[in-house]
Design a protein around this motif. Sequence first.
Motif, PDB file in Angstrom:
ATOM      1  N   UNK A 240     -34.919  66.088 -24.655  1.00 29.46           N
ATOM      2  CA  UNK A 240     -33.938  65.718 -25.677  1.00 29.46           C
ATOM      3  C   UNK A 240     -33.875  66.758 -26.790  1.00 29.46           C
ATOM      4  N   UNK A 241     -35.019  67.293 -27.188  1.00 31.26           N
ATOM      5  CA  UNK A 241     -35.058  68.313 -28.236  1.00 31.26           C
ATOM      6  C   UNK A 241     -34.373  69.589 -27.742  1.00 31.26           C
ATOM      7  N   UNK A 242     -34.661  69.996 -26.521  1.00 28.36           N
ATOM      8  CA  UNK A 242     -34.026  71.189 -25.968  1.00 28.36           C
ATOM      9  C   UNK A 242     -32.514  70.997 -25.829  1.00 28.36           C
ATOM     10  N   UNK A 243     -32.093  69.805 -25.428  1.00 26.69           N
ATOM     11  CA  UNK A 243     -30.657  69.531 -25.299  1.00 26.69           C
ATOM     12  C   UNK A 243     -29.970  69.583 -26.670  1.00 26.69           C
ATOM     13  N   UNK A 244     -30.623  69.065 -27.700  1.00 22.51           N
ATOM     14  CA  UNK A 244     -30.056  69.130 -29.045  1.00 22.51           C
ATOM     15  C   UNK A 244     -29.950  70.579 -29.512  1.00 22.51           C
ATOM     16  N   UNK A 245     -30.951  71.387 -29.208  1.00 23.70           N
ATOM     17  CA  UNK A 245     -30.915  72.802 -29.578  1.00 23.70           C
ATOM     18  C   UNK A 245     -29.722  73.491 -28.912  1.00 23.70           C
ATOM     19  N   UNK A 246     -29.550  73.261 -27.633  1.00 19.84           N
ATOM     20  CA  UNK A 246     -28.440  73.882 -26.900  1.00 19.84           C
ATOM     21  C   UNK A 246     -27.105  73.413 -27.475  1.00 19.84           C
ATOM     22  N   UNK A 247     -26.995  72.109 -27.729  1.00 17.63           N
ATOM     23  CA  UNK A 247     -25.760  71.557 -28.299  1.00 17.63           C
ATOM     24  C   UNK A 247     -25.478  72.141 -29.685  1.00 17.63           C
ATOM     25  N   UNK A 248     -26.525  72.326 -30.461  1.00 21.26           N
ATOM     26  CA  UNK A 248     -26.358  72.772 -31.850  1.00 21.26           C
ATOM     27  C   UNK A 248     -26.132  74.269 -31.987  1.00 21.26           C
ATOM     28  N   UNK A 249     -26.786  75.079 -31.169  1.00 22.62           N
ATOM     29  CA  UNK A 249     -26.782  76.510 -31.402  1.00 22.62           C
ATOM     30  C   UNK A 249     -26.283  77.357 -30.241  1.00 22.62           C
ATOM     31  N   UNK A 250     -26.127  76.790 -29.066  1.00 21.19           N
ATOM     32  CA  UNK A 250     -25.779  77.608 -27.909  1.00 21.19           C
ATOM     33  C   UNK A 250     -24.450  77.265 -27.266  1.00 21.19           C
ATOM     34  N   UNK A 251     -23.808  76.194 -27.719  1.00 24.26           N
ATOM     35  CA  UNK A 251     -22.542  75.825 -27.081  1.00 24.26           C
ATOM     36  C   UNK A 251     -21.448  76.787 -27.516  1.00 24.26           C
ATOM     37  N   UNK A 252     -20.609  77.146 -26.553  1.00 22.64           N
ATOM     38  CA  UNK A 252     -19.496  78.055 -26.805  1.00 22.64           C
ATOM     39  C   UNK A 252     -18.250  77.219 -27.020  1.00 22.64           C
ATOM     40  N   UNK A 253     -17.798  77.115 -28.257  1.00 27.82           N
ATOM     41  CA  UNK A 253     -16.655  76.255 -28.566  1.00 27.82           C
ATOM     42  C   UNK A 253     -15.325  76.878 -28.173  1.00 27.82           C
ATOM     43  N   UNK A 254     -15.342  78.138 -27.732  1.00 21.65           N
ATOM     44  CA  UNK A 254     -14.092  78.782 -27.347  1.00 21.65           C
ATOM     45  C   UNK A 254     -13.708  78.456 -25.918  1.00 21.65           C
ATOM     46  N   UNK A 255     -14.663  77.916 -25.122  1.00 22.58           N
ATOM     47  CA  UNK A 255     -14.340  77.562 -23.740  1.00 22.58           C
ATOM     48  C   UNK A 255     -13.659  76.214 -23.704  1.00 22.58           C
ATOM     49  N   UNK A 256     -12.732  76.057 -22.785  1.00 21.25           N
ATOM     50  CA  UNK A 256     -12.045  74.770 -22.615  1.00 21.25           C
ATOM     51  C   UNK A 256     -12.446  74.143 -21.319  1.00 21.25           C
TER      52      UNK A 256
END
Length: 78
Positions: A62-78
């Motif tokens: 859960x902590x790793x998933x939150x990290x990815x969601x918070x800092x690694x997600x690319x908001x430019x992809x659709x």
Amino acid sequence: MNQHQPNNPLHGLTLEKILVRLHSHYGWKGLDEKIQINCFYNNPSIKSSLKFLRRTQWARDKVEALYIESFCSDTTKN
């Protein structure tokens, strides 16, 4: 023997680095709101949280998933 892993956003990050960055961003109260884990609510510290997360895989996930969601997600992809 470092291998480049372009599809792994956590490659090269330790659990401590992940937790420190999340704590810096959300604080203990914010982490407890995002992920309801007792180590973020009851007398939290980096050391005690790391000890718990290293022993408890579901919480670490859960902590790793939150990290990815918070800092690694690319908001430019659709």
